[in-house]
Write an enzyme that holds these catalytic residues in place. Structure first.
Site, PDB file in Angstrom:
ATOM      1  N   ASP A   1      26.519  28.043 -30.825  1.00 31.29           N
ATOM      2  CA  ASP A   1      25.741  27.068 -29.825  1.00 31.29           C
ATOM      3  C   ASP A   1      24.684  27.932 -29.045  1.00 31.29           C
ATOM      4  O   ASP A   1      23.517  27.363 -28.937  1.00 31.29           O
ATOM      5  CB  ASP A   1      26.760  26.747 -28.692  1.00 31.29           C
ATOM      6  CG  ASP A   1      27.754  26.045 -29.070  1.00 31.29           C
ATOM      7  OD1 ASP A   1      27.888  25.542 -30.439  1.00 31.29           O
ATOM      8  OD2 ASP A   1      28.694  25.466 -28.441  1.00 31.29           O
TER       9      ASP A   1
ATOM     10  N   SER B   1      26.619  21.584 -23.570  1.00 28.26           N
ATOM     11  CA  SER B   1      26.173  21.718 -22.345  1.00 28.26           C
ATOM     12  C   SER B   1      26.279  23.146 -21.705  1.00 28.26           C
ATOM     13  O   SER B   1      25.615  23.708 -21.146  1.00 28.26           O
ATOM     14  CB  SER B   1      26.678  20.477 -21.434  1.00 28.26           C
ATOM     15  OG  SER B   1      28.078  20.829 -21.072  1.00 28.26           O
TER      16      SER B   1
ATOM     17  N   SER C   1      23.686  22.263  -8.934  1.00 28.73           N
ATOM     18  CA  SER C   1      23.443  21.506  -9.876  1.00 28.73           C
ATOM     19  C   SER C   1      23.410  19.988  -9.620  1.00 28.73           C
ATOM     20  O   SER C   1      24.327  19.680  -8.763  1.00 28.73           O
ATOM     21  CB  SER C   1      24.427  21.675 -11.004  1.00 28.73           C
ATOM     22  OG  SER C   1      24.831  20.692 -11.853  1.00 28.73           O
TER      23      SER C   1
HETATM   24  P1  ADP Z   1      30.234  21.282 -23.821  1.00 30.66           P
HETATM   25  O1  ADP Z   1      30.830  20.613 -25.224  1.00 30.66           O
HETATM   26  O2  ADP Z   1      29.389  20.212 -23.078  1.00 30.66           O
HETATM   27  O3  ADP Z   1      29.496  22.439 -24.050  1.00 30.66           O
HETATM   28  P2  ADP Z   1      32.030  22.754 -22.301  1.00 30.66           P
HETATM   29  O4  ADP Z   1      33.426  22.292 -21.846  1.00 30.66           O
HETATM   30  O5  ADP Z   1      31.930  23.864 -23.287  1.00 30.66           O
HETATM   31  O6  ADP Z   1      31.608  21.376 -22.881  1.00 30.66           O
HETATM   32  O7  ADP Z   1      31.254  22.863 -21.250  1.00 30.66           O
HETATM   33  C1  ADP Z   1      31.120  22.204 -20.096  1.00 30.66           C
HETATM   34  C2  ADP Z   1      31.017  23.069 -18.670  1.00 30.66           C
HETATM   35  O8  ADP Z   1      29.439  23.592 -18.516  1.00 30.66           O
HETATM   36  C3  ADP Z   1      31.226  22.136 -17.551  1.00 30.66           C
HETATM   37  O9  ADP Z   1      32.247  21.659 -17.312  1.00 30.66           O
HETATM   38  C4  ADP Z   1      30.395  23.084 -16.549  1.00 30.66           C
HETATM   39  O10 ADP Z   1      31.165  23.679 -16.046  1.00 30.66           O
HETATM   40  C5  ADP Z   1      29.066  23.579 -17.080  1.00 30.66           C
HETATM   41  N1  ADP Z   1      27.980  22.747 -17.336  1.00 30.66           N
HETATM   42  C6  ADP Z   1      27.395  22.215 -18.227  1.00 30.66           C
HETATM   43  N2  ADP Z   1      26.150  21.519 -17.948  1.00 30.66           N
HETATM   44  C7  ADP Z   1      26.070  21.787 -16.510  1.00 30.66           C
HETATM   45  C8  ADP Z   1      25.231  21.296 -15.408  1.00 30.66           C
HETATM   46  N3  ADP Z   1      24.223  20.571 -15.843  1.00 30.66           N
HETATM   47  N4  ADP Z   1      25.531  21.675 -14.332  1.00 30.66           N
HETATM   48  C9  ADP Z   1      26.423  22.493 -14.050  1.00 30.66           C
HETATM   49  N5  ADP Z   1      27.500  22.836 -14.847  1.00 30.66           N
HETATM   50  C10 ADP Z   1      27.238  22.526 -16.133  1.00 30.66           C
HETATM   51 MG    MG Z   2      30.815  24.254 -24.637  1.00 32.07          MG
END
Ligand code: ADP
Ligand code: MG
Length: 618
Positions: free
Chosen positions: A404, A359, A302
């Site tokens: 989501d 994300s 990533s």
């Molecule tokens: P969100 O509100 O963004 O969904 P979460 O805590 O539920 O927050 O999820 C975030 C987690 O998802 C990050 O800490 C990571 O582990 C994973 N993640 C999200 N986007 C990426 C990315 N582009 N590359 C790697 N991991 C990611």
């Molecule tokens: Mg999330």
């Protein structure tokens, strides 16, 4: 030698994305766009300063970005909108007046991304004189948008036409210029003094080559002009694939996928109570390049995280890192009996991580969609959200609802989804907001109590349901009608009564919000957002100081019809409904006041309703 990077444009073709952020600072290949150019410039030994011309609107952002970069000077050209812009040539003149020192100059547009090095170009310029970069463009339609150039045998420009109607040449000039000492200021002033167009740099070259020798230097390597969102995606995929080859080596051709983030307009803390939510997919994206590696390993990269993780396909176990999200999806595939082989996955994303735009849902859905395609697993689209939710619930260990993954998989362009979380029935509702936008303001805090309090709310709701079931025939709190709530509310302990009241009324509001959008009644929608917030603050008690400051500042801005906290609570984001003409005021004033009052740097995103996760063909 000095370089001037032109970064003061307003990128209207990329609106609304670029209403709140300079195009040149949009993240691409993991870093702000201009950094790709800076990286090339930093390789030039006798380049002493890089001047970035910004507009006034995004000057603070550039200034912040440039902190600690000793060879970079950011200039504020004073313009505040597309209507009072100085134009490319006007900006070069502005920069020269500020630099006030003659030298050799490199001029580069801040939205050009290129693989070539600038050494040969500069050497050529030093030998010959004023030099313009040239690229061969195979698509004749594209030439019409650029310029066409004919060179003589000494590589002098003998014909130049900006935006040709009937192009005969495939050579286009790009905004990479070299000017020897003593030339740039002289010719720019002559040009502008004649009252000529200050806006299109090509017109200057068209003029210039008639009064002095101007040379063309043909670049061979890859070049992108990030003019619109499609080009932006393509460049992102190009860089992603390049990184994959750098890290893992050459291999099979990659396939590309793209997935959006999501926001929820209204319907907060209703999902796990069997109620309605009303989300749409937003134009923040995660990108995936995926390919078979014909080994028994899964490679994860990533651009948001430094580590490169290789997992033995036979030995999948939790890593307690970001890899658990895509790995959890693979684990669910295994549990369901789907067979996959060795695979490389590389991700890049501009969905803020942990910022409330999901994300996590996006990385899960894109992983499953990519694998489904690559290994021809024939998983129905409707099953994808549930498999991804299972991965997040059971493998990652986060207790999330279905919203989501559902919206990221099922979204349609320009529509929101009114989803019933009890039976998963849903309907699309067109998001016709006229001149209004949803704006996300991230507080950039997330309080550590959030998870604990979230679990507590869930438990309180479960307790409330249990009590109510003694009096009414309901399966979830969302089955409770308002009059039933009124009738039985005094059977509930104080705290629980407040939670239940929120859920029951939030459900009503969510359905009403759907009707408002059908009727294009934006004012009432704004009012519902405010009511939702007050309920989340006073009844569900999930707000916090930073959110309240952000909201108080937001409501001071004319053009804001309403705003509310979104997401789990105790930090995260505010969602506001705002008229497009007040967005500039908003990011300037709310940005400044929030910073001053909290010491935190907020982030703003305009959200457009886009399509679901899909394959991306280049
Ligand atoms: P969100 O509100 O963004 O969904 P979460 O805590 O539920 O927050 O999820 C975030 C987690 O998802 C990050 O800490 C990571 O582990 C994973 N993640 C999200 N986007 C990426 C990315 N582009 N590359 C790697 N991991 C990611
Ligand atoms: Mg999330």
């Amino acid at each position: 030698m000095k370089a001037i990077l032109l970064c003061a444009g307003y990128a209207t073709r990329m609106y609304p994305l670029t209403l709140v952020k300079s195009k040149n600072l949009l993240q691409i290949g993991g870093v702000p766009m201009v950094e790709h150019i800076i990286e090339k410039l930093n390789k030039i030994p006798d380049l002493d300063k890089i001047f970035i011309v910004s507009n006034a609107k995004f000057f603070d952002d550039f200034d912040l970005w440039a902190k600690g970069k000793i060879n970079i000077v950011v200039l504020n050209d004073g313009s505040t909108s597309d209507k009072n812009r100085r134009g490319a040539i006007g900006d070069i003149k502005f920069a020269l007046d500020n630099i006030n020192e003659d030298d050799e100059f490199l001029i580069i547009a801040g939205d050009n991304l290129f693989e070539f090095d600038l050494f040969d170009f500069i050497n050529f310029g030093r030998k010959n004189g004023i030099t313009v970069g040239i690229k061969r463009i195979e698509d004749i339609e594209l030439i019409k948008k650029y310029s066409q150039v004919l060179l003589d045998d000494k590589k002098r420009i003998r014909y130049f036409e900006e935006k040709p109607q009937n192009p005969v040449s495939k050579d286009a000039a790009i905004l990479v210029y070299y000017f020897p000492k003593g030339t740039l200021k002289k010719y720019i002033e002559e040009y502008l003094n004649e009252g000529k167009n200050p806006d299109q740099a090509g017109l200057f070259i068209q003029y210039l080559h008639k009064i002095v020798d101007v040379y063309g230097f043909v670049f061979q390597d890859t070049w992108f002009d990030i003019g619109d969102i499609n080009q932006y995606h393509i460049a992102n995929f190009y860089l992603l694939n390049k990184k994959l080859i750098e890290k893992v080596g050459k291999g099979e051709e990659s396939i590309f996928f793209i997935a959006p983030g999501r926001i929820n307009i209204i319907g907060e803390h209703t999902d796990y109570n069997g109620g309605y939510v009303f989300p749409f997919a937003v134009d923040k994206f995660i990108y995936l390049a995926i390919r078979r590696n014909n080994k028994k390993v899964i490679n994860f990269i990533s651009l948001q995280f430094k580590d490169f993780v290789s997992v033995d396909i036979e030995k999948i176990k939790k890593t307690n890192t970001w890899v658990d999200y895509p790995l959890g999806v693979i684990n669910v595939l295994n549990e369901y009996g789907y067979k996959i082989d060795g695979v490389d996955l590389i991700f890049e994303s501009n969905i803020p991580i942990g910022g409330g735009l999901s994300s996590s849902g996006a990385i899960e859905v894109i992983t499953l969609t990519g694998l489904n395609h690559l290994f021809d697993l024939k998983i129905e689209k409707a099953k994808i959200p549930f498999m991804c939710q299972k991965a997040e619930n059971e493998f990652v260990g986060a207790r999330c609802g279905i919203m989501d993954q559902f919206v990221i998989t099922m979204a349609e362009r320009e529509k929101a989804i009114l989803l019933n979380c009890k039976n998963f029935e849903y309907k699309y509702i067109p998001l016709k907001l006229n001149d209004f936008y949803f704006l996300i303001s991230s507080t950039n805090v997330s309080h550590s109590i959030a998870q604990g309090e979230y679990n507590k709310r869930r438990a309180e709701c479960e307790q409330g349901l249990k009590i109510l079931k003694n009096f009414v025939d309901i399966q979830t709190i969302s089955d409770l009608k308002i009059n039933e709530f009124e009738k039985y509310k005094n059977k509930l302990p104080d705290n629980i009564r407040k939670r239940i009241e929120h859920v029951v009324k939030e459900n009503e509001r969510t359905l009403k919000a759907g009707e408002c959008l059908i009727k294009e009644d934006i004012n009432t929608l704004g009012r519902l957002l405010n009511e939702s917030h007050i309920s989340l603050r006073d009844l569900y008690e999930v707000s916090c100081k930073e959110i309240e400051i952000m909201r108080e500042e937001s409501l001071k801005i004319e053009g804001v019809l309403g705003c509310r906290i979104t997401g789990g609570g105790f930090g995260g984001c505010l969602i506001s409904l705002i008229h497009k003409d007040y967005i500039y005021d908003y990011i300037k004033n709310v940005g400044k006041n929030y910073r001053e009052k909290t010491g935190l740097i907020p982030e703003f995103h305009i959200c457009q309703p886009v399509d679901s996760c899909s394959i991306f063909k280049i």
